[in-house]
Design an enzyme around this catalytic site. Structure first.
Site, short mmCIF file in Angstrom:
data_model
loop_
_atom_site.label_atom_id
_atom_site.label_comp_id
_atom_site.label_asym_id
_atom_site.label_seq_id
_atom_site.Cartn_x
_atom_site.Cartn_y
_atom_site.Cartn_z
N GLY A 8 7.47 6.62 -0.05
CA GLY A 8 7.62 5.62 1.01
C GLY A 8 8.92 4.84 0.87
O GLY A 8 9.01 3.67 1.25
N GLY A 11 10.62 2.80 3.80
CA GLY A 11 9.89 1.70 4.43
C GLY A 11 10.47 0.34 4.13
O GLY A 11 11.51 0.20 3.47
N GLN A 12 9.78 -0.69 4.60
CA GLN A 12 10.25 -2.06 4.46
C GLN A 12 10.51 -2.43 3.00
O GLN A 12 11.56 -2.97 2.66
CB GLN A 12 9.24 -3.03 5.07
CG GLN A 12 9.66 -4.49 4.98
CD GLN A 12 8.54 -5.45 5.34
OE1 GLN A 12 7.38 -5.04 5.51
NE2 GLN A 12 8.86 -6.72 5.44
N TYR A 143 -7.07 -0.01 7.34
CA TYR A 143 -6.00 -0.31 6.39
C TYR A 143 -6.55 -1.13 5.22
O TYR A 143 -6.29 -0.83 4.05
CB TYR A 143 -4.89 -1.09 7.10
CG TYR A 143 -3.75 -1.51 6.21
CD1 TYR A 143 -2.90 -0.58 5.64
CD2 TYR A 143 -3.50 -2.87 5.97
CE1 TYR A 143 -1.84 -0.96 4.83
CE2 TYR A 143 -2.45 -3.26 5.17
CZ TYR A 143 -1.62 -2.32 4.60
OH TYR A 143 -0.58 -2.71 3.80
N ILE A 173 5.47 -9.91 4.26
CA ILE A 173 6.81 -9.86 3.67
C ILE A 173 7.86 -10.12 4.74
O ILE A 173 7.87 -9.47 5.78
CB ILE A 173 7.07 -8.50 3.01
CG1 ILE A 173 5.99 -8.18 1.98
CG2 ILE A 173 8.46 -8.49 2.36
CD1 ILE A 173 5.91 -9.12 0.83
#
Length: 311
Positions: A8, A11-12, A143, A173
């Site tokens: 990942g 991703g952010q 989730y 975040i």
């Protein structure tokens, strides 16, 4: 020297974690892996990078062997809103993918696995204020359910196989490097993008919907600090509450207006996101992380806004 695989990585969190890890451990020792989302140029050009589908055990096992990994950050995940819209994909990535990661880590005798959790692991039956580290967890989103699964599986693999699985329960975040995607707390990023582009923001949450938040440098520091923590001090190992501030959209907007007086905000509520947010804690207690590995946030709201607007 650690040999670290980051899934990942586009991703952010991954897009900012990988450069920091490469600074600390050396560029050649940190492999950035993504699946659908292309890796940012700075990551792709500064060290080894590859693709991986976490739903395929063979790909994960092959990567660990190819690069002789001993540590793994598993960040690949389908976020809250997207997970509700595509439950099958969320199950495949968040649950089957995590299982494959843990099995491959066990089979290859990895030294340490970092699997972040989230405040989504809590639910409407959890105490919403000063939420303790150990409390009832009955999330009502796929989730959130997948995050509880990850926490329990981390404990299982540690007690059953001695696999050192660690993780923090991340709050919302705030970051600048990647565009907001489909997270419930992403308004706190979107608002800054809108400040810079339009000086106006249409917010999908109610003005007083309060949630735990954290600026990205603190999230990165928490992840690395936990990875390096003395195992003899860790009682919980995985699923540590961490936070830096507790925000609602109106408070954030009011603080931004002190810097950008012409900024305006309008509320156009997305009931799906608002419902998810209402099931999450308003404030959380991170005293366990402070006690077991000396966690402490560096960024309050004022410092976050100043640094964000200068970035």
């Amino acid at each position: 020297m650690k040999r670290i695989l980051v899934t990942g990585a586009a991703g952010q969190i991954g897009s900012e974690l990988v450069p920091e890890l490469r600074k600390i451990y050396g560029s050649d020792n940190v492999v950035a892996a993504s699946n659908v989302t292309p890796l940012p140029d700075d990551i792709r050009e500064s060290g080894p990078s590859t693709t991986v589908n976490v739903t395929d055990y063979g790909q994960i096992d092959g990567l660990i062997k190819k690069y002789d990994m001993d540590t793994l950050y598993h960040l690949g995940s389908i976020l809250s809103v997207s997970a509700e819209q595509n439950r099958r994909l969320a199950y495949q990535v968040n649950i089957t993918g995590l299982y494959n990661i843990l099995e491959a880590a066990k089979d290859n005798n990895l030294q340490r696995i970092i699997v972040p959790s989230s405040i989504a692991a809590f639910g409407p039956d959890t105490p919403l204020d000063n939420t303790p580290n150990e409390t009832i967890q009955r999330p009502n989103t796929i989730y959130g359910i997948s995050k509880v699964f990850g926490e329990l599986m981390g404990d299982y693999y540690f007690h059953k196989f001695g696999l050192d699985v660690r993780g923090v329960r991340l709050p919302g975040i705030i970051s600048w490097k990647t565009e907001p995607t489909a997270g419930t707390t992403d308004y706190a990023m979107s608002i800054f993008y809108s400040v810079i582009r339009e000086q106006h923001y249409n917010c999908y949450l109610k003005p007083d919907t309060r949630l735990p938040m954290m600026y990205m440098p603190d999230a990165i520091e928490a992840s690395i600090q936990l990875m390096e923590a003395d195992p003899n001090r860790l009682i919980h190992r995985n699923a540590f509450n961490v936070t830096a501030m507790h925000l609602d959209p109106q408070t954030l907007a009011d603080e931004i207006k002190k810097h950008i007086p012409n900024f305006t905000i309008e509320y156009k509520i997305d009931q799906d996101r608002e419902s998810i947010a209402q099931s999450w804690p308003r404030t959380i207690d991170d005293s366990v992380a402070k006690k077991e590995w000396d966690w402490s946030a560096d960024y309050d709201l004022d410092r976050t806004i100043n640094e964000y607007l200068q970035s």
